[in-house]
Design an enzyme around this catalytic site. Sequence first.
Site, mmCIF file in Angstrom:
data_model
loop_
_atom_site.group_PDB
_atom_site.id
_atom_site.type_symbol
_atom_site.label_atom_id
_atom_site.label_comp_id
_atom_site.label_asym_id
_atom_site.label_seq_id
_atom_site.Cartn_x
_atom_site.Cartn_y
_atom_site.Cartn_z
ATOM 1 N N GLN A 111 0.886 -0.969 0.083
ATOM 2 C CA GLN A 111 0.044 0.113 -0.130
ATOM 3 C C GLN A 111 0.578 1.151 0.115
ATOM 4 O O GLN A 111 2.203 1.119 0.116
ATOM 5 C CB GLN A 111 -1.031 -0.081 1.188
ATOM 6 C CG GLN A 111 -0.718 -0.313 2.447
ATOM 7 C CD GLN A 111 -0.660 -0.913 3.824
ATOM 8 O OE1 GLN A 111 -2.037 -0.945 3.414
ATOM 9 N NE2 GLN A 111 -0.135 -1.025 4.835
ATOM 10 N N ASP A 142 -6.906 -5.007 15.162
ATOM 11 C CA ASP A 142 -6.999 -3.816 14.669
ATOM 12 C C ASP A 142 -6.662 -3.428 12.805
ATOM 13 O O ASP A 142 -5.630 -3.302 12.467
ATOM 14 C CB ASP A 142 -5.594 -3.293 15.509
ATOM 15 C CG ASP A 142 -5.667 -1.762 14.899
ATOM 16 O OD1 ASP A 142 -6.932 -0.564 14.590
ATOM 17 O OD2 ASP A 142 -4.911 -0.965 15.787
HETATM 18 N N1 AG3 Z 1 -8.069 0.965 12.351
HETATM 19 C C1 AG3 Z 1 -8.798 1.232 11.625
HETATM 20 C C2 AG3 Z 1 -9.053 2.334 10.364
HETATM 21 C C3 AG3 Z 1 -10.140 3.005 9.921
HETATM 22 C C4 AG3 Z 1 -9.900 3.689 9.118
HETATM 23 N N2 AG3 Z 1 -11.136 3.667 8.219
HETATM 24 C C5 AG3 Z 1 -11.586 4.839 8.169
HETATM 25 N N3 AG3 Z 1 -10.889 6.051 8.122
HETATM 26 N N4 AG3 Z 1 -12.602 4.999 6.648
HETATM 27 C C6 AG3 Z 1 -6.512 1.622 12.280
HETATM 28 C C7 AG3 Z 1 -5.520 1.345 12.933
HETATM 29 C C8 AG3 Z 1 -4.940 2.015 14.440
HETATM 30 N N5 AG3 Z 1 -4.344 1.723 15.305
#
Ligand code: AG3
Length: 279
Positions: free
Chosen positions: A32, A156
């Site tokens: 990515q 996560d």
């Molecule tokens: N974890 C969740 C991110 C989701 C964001 N999505 C969005 N903004 N559309 C990210 C990692 C955090 N430790």
Amino acid sequence: MNGSWIYEKHTEDYGVSWKINNILHQEKSEYQEITVADSETWGRMLLLDGIVQTTENDEFMYHEMITQVALHSHPGIKNVLVIGGGDGGTLTQIVKHPAVEHIDLVEIDGQVTEICRKYFPGFQPGFSDPRTNIIIQDGIEYVQKTNKKYDLIIVDSSDPTGPAVGLFTSSFYASVFQTLNNDGMMVTQSESPIFYADIFTSIYRNICSAFGSAHIYMSTVPTYISGPWTFTIGSKKHDPRKIISDRPVPEGMKYYSPAVHQAAFVLPQYIKTQLIKAG
Ligand code: AG3
């Protein structure tokens, strides 16, 4: 670059713009595009493929809530597995608990971990804790192959596009179930109930089918699409709504408290309706 804007597009007719002072780092990894930007309002921000993953100033609203609810409702958490979370924010919350003995963090993209170690000093405690073990591997493959068992598994992940797609499927939750001890618990971030309504309800259904039931709770994260954010728990034994009394709340919590824990499971009516409709 000075005072320019990053545009985060979500749907054909909704997007968000972030005014940033500086791009501190940008690279295309194997998986990515990774960007660290510096902004006036949110401090340093991590973006993956142009989507905000965490910011210095509101990360606590997400990281405290993805970790502390399970850590305060499962009485015997010693071994924890984090899938994703390569920024270190989730780790930094877990290491606040002396009862936790070991944490494996399985992140698919080693570059995320490298970059966040460098640019997010607030997440250093998670990385530098002696109980932390970082494994660079696909989390799906890891739970399929490992013989280890955990008390708590935290997923996560980023949104269900690119490398994260498989982390939202029922076969993945079945492997997570297998990888938990007999009284184990899992929690996953389960997206915006508004902008990812279908994913959110399918996570609920899939966790229900793996665990027999699922519990949803919420937080508000200003830098995630419009704010309301959900988490879903699958638990083999312990009720995540019941707070265990003998585990002290770590010092310095900015979002989590026992009262917030309890209130977070109260869902607005529109979400209940969505879940009923989804069956
Ligand atoms: N974890 C969740 C991110 C989701 C964001 N999505 C969005 N903004 N559309 C990210 C990692 C955090 N430790």
